[in-house]
Write an enzyme that holds these catalytic residues in place. Structure first.
Site, mmCIF file in Angstrom:
data_model
loop_
_atom_site.group_PDB
_atom_site.id
_atom_site.type_symbol
_atom_site.label_atom_id
_atom_site.label_comp_id
_atom_site.label_asym_id
_atom_site.label_seq_id
_atom_site.Cartn_x
_atom_site.Cartn_y
_atom_site.Cartn_z
ATOM 1 N N GLU A 7 0.763 -1.013 0.064
ATOM 2 C CA GLU A 7 -0.009 -0.184 0.122
ATOM 3 C C GLU A 7 0.864 1.301 0.016
ATOM 4 O OE1 GLU A 7 -2.670 -0.552 3.252
ATOM 5 O OE2 GLU A 7 -3.396 -2.402 2.538
ATOM 6 N N GLU B 260 -6.411 -10.587 -1.236
ATOM 7 C CA GLU B 260 -7.183 -10.360 -0.042
ATOM 8 C C GLU B 260 -8.538 -10.334 -0.229
ATOM 9 O OE1 GLU B 260 -5.614 -6.895 2.276
ATOM 10 O OE2 GLU B 260 -3.598 -7.538 1.967
#
Ligand code: G3I
Length: 368
Positions: A172, A278
């Protein structure tokens, strides 16, 4: 008892209802499924979904639940081939103070993977969240920050060398507009921290596959293109980057199937392994959320969403299919419940640890 599958017989049914032999079906329609040499009984009730999938199907694991919840543990053992630690590999758990690494929990999960023949996906080495407070407040200069980054990555990667198949090296690091996020790493090491992180990881374990992992890459072309172009530049400079993790925290309304297809095509064209890393399929559109009642209609919609994502994933060349990982074993354990303060139902198994329509629908992809 768990519901396990969709078909009660080892034969498969084509769309118009005629029964075909499995081998004919494989040859004609689902070549990708067959290259893994599945047994003809792939569609039997008792065969778990992951055995029918021509790529590793995974879940994240919360070690505490694995220890105390037998139903959770049984699903982890039987239904998933790949394991991503949800918490115990993160810096706050593994590196609680500057001169202390604590691998106790992580090693327990590694042992579970070894005993049960699971692939272990290391998550995550460099992130701006779940940092111990000593890193958040570390007073060092640029050189000392770089040494910290190197020490953390190389100590952790070396500890698990030969036990982890791959690492989410950086997690991220991009904003939605495609610029680099202003994290502690960015501020203190400088924008080159991403390149350095990949180089340090490769030095510590040259065999491990190295991934960049992020969210909204399927939804946001600007961010996705920025990530791919940034990683391509690093690759041109000789940095080893094997794959991209598209987190895929999606919901039953977004993304559109065409957005998923486009994202996968772009990552494929750039030549990266693709990890849907995810995956969860929320029943909610977006915050603020008010509690919904779960209905068959919503669960069916969720099943179609997941199956559509898997169908697009199956179209990738086998060589780029690193796997699909759900972000949790069963609905009671999803991070979304605490994140938004309402109960969500985004995973393959329900509150009673039973397979949901999403599970059945994904299995049907290879059985109809
Ligand atoms: O264990 C403590 C507990 O002792 C304490 O009482 C409680 C109070 O808040 O917190 C508990 O820790 C929480 C932990 O989950 C265990 O439930 C943390 O606050 C909470 O921040 C943590 O959330 C995790 C989050 O990452 C941050 O590590 C989620 O479970 C986990 O699913 C989530 O996973 C991330 C991926 O790593 C990266 N991509 C996004 C994804 C979802 O946020």
């Amino acid at each position: 008892m768990r519901n396990k599958a969709v078909k009660t017989e080892p034969t498969v049914r084509s769309g118009n209802g005629t029964i075909r032999s499995f081998s004919v079906l494989c040859a004609v329609v689902f070549t990708t499924a067959c290259v893994k040499n599945h047994a003809p009984s792939v569609c039997e009730d008792a065969v778990p979904l992951h055995k029918a999938m021509p790529f590793p199907l995974g879940t994240c694991i919360d070690l505490r639940s694995l220890r105390i919840n037998q139903q959770y543990r049984a699903l982890a053992e039987d239904e998933f081939e790949s394991i991503t630690p949800e918490l115990v590999f993160k810096a706050d758990r593994i590196h609680p103070s500057q001169f202390l690494y604590d691998f106790t929990g992580a090693d327990e999960l590694v042992a579970f993977c070894a005993e049960n023949n699971k692939r272990l996906h290391g998550h995550t080495l460099v992130w701006h969240e779940q940092l111990p407070s000593w890193i958040q407040t570390f007073p060092g200069n640029a050189g000392e920050w770089e040494a910290l980054l190197r020490d953390h990555i190389q100590t952790v990667v070396s500890h698990f060398k030969g036990k982890t198949k791959a690492w989410d090296v950086v997690n991220e690091a991009f904003n939605d507009d495609g610029t680099l996020r202003n994290t502690v790493w960015f501020r203190n090491v400088g924008p080159a921290y991403i390149e350095k992180a990949f180089r340090y990881a490769a030095e510590a374990d040259p065999e491990a596959l190295l991934f960049y992992n992020d969210y909204s890459l399927e939804l946001n072309p600007k961010k996705r293109k920025a990530v791919i172009s940034f990683l391509n530049n690093l690759r041109m400079r000789g940095v080893k980057i094997d794959g991209i993790g598209l987190q895929m925290h999606v919901n039953i309304y977004f993304p559109e199937p065409s957005q998923v297809a486009e994202a996968l095509k772009e990552v494929q064209a750039a030549g990266y392994l693709v990890h849907l890393s995810e995956l969860d399929v929320s029943l909610y559109l977006k915050p603020p959320l008010s509690q919904i009642s779960v209905s068959q209609h919503l669960l069916n919609r969720q099943a179609s969403t997941a199956a559509s994502i898997i169908r697009h994933y199956l179209e990738l060349p086998d060589t780029l299919k690193y796997g699909v990982t759900f972000w949790g074993v069963a609905d009671p354990h999803t991070w979304l419940n605490s994140r938004y303060g309402v109960k969500d139902y985004p995973l393959l198994f329900d509150d009673h640890y039973q397979a949901k329509p999403m599970y059945m629908e994904c299995k049907k992809i290879l059985c109809e």
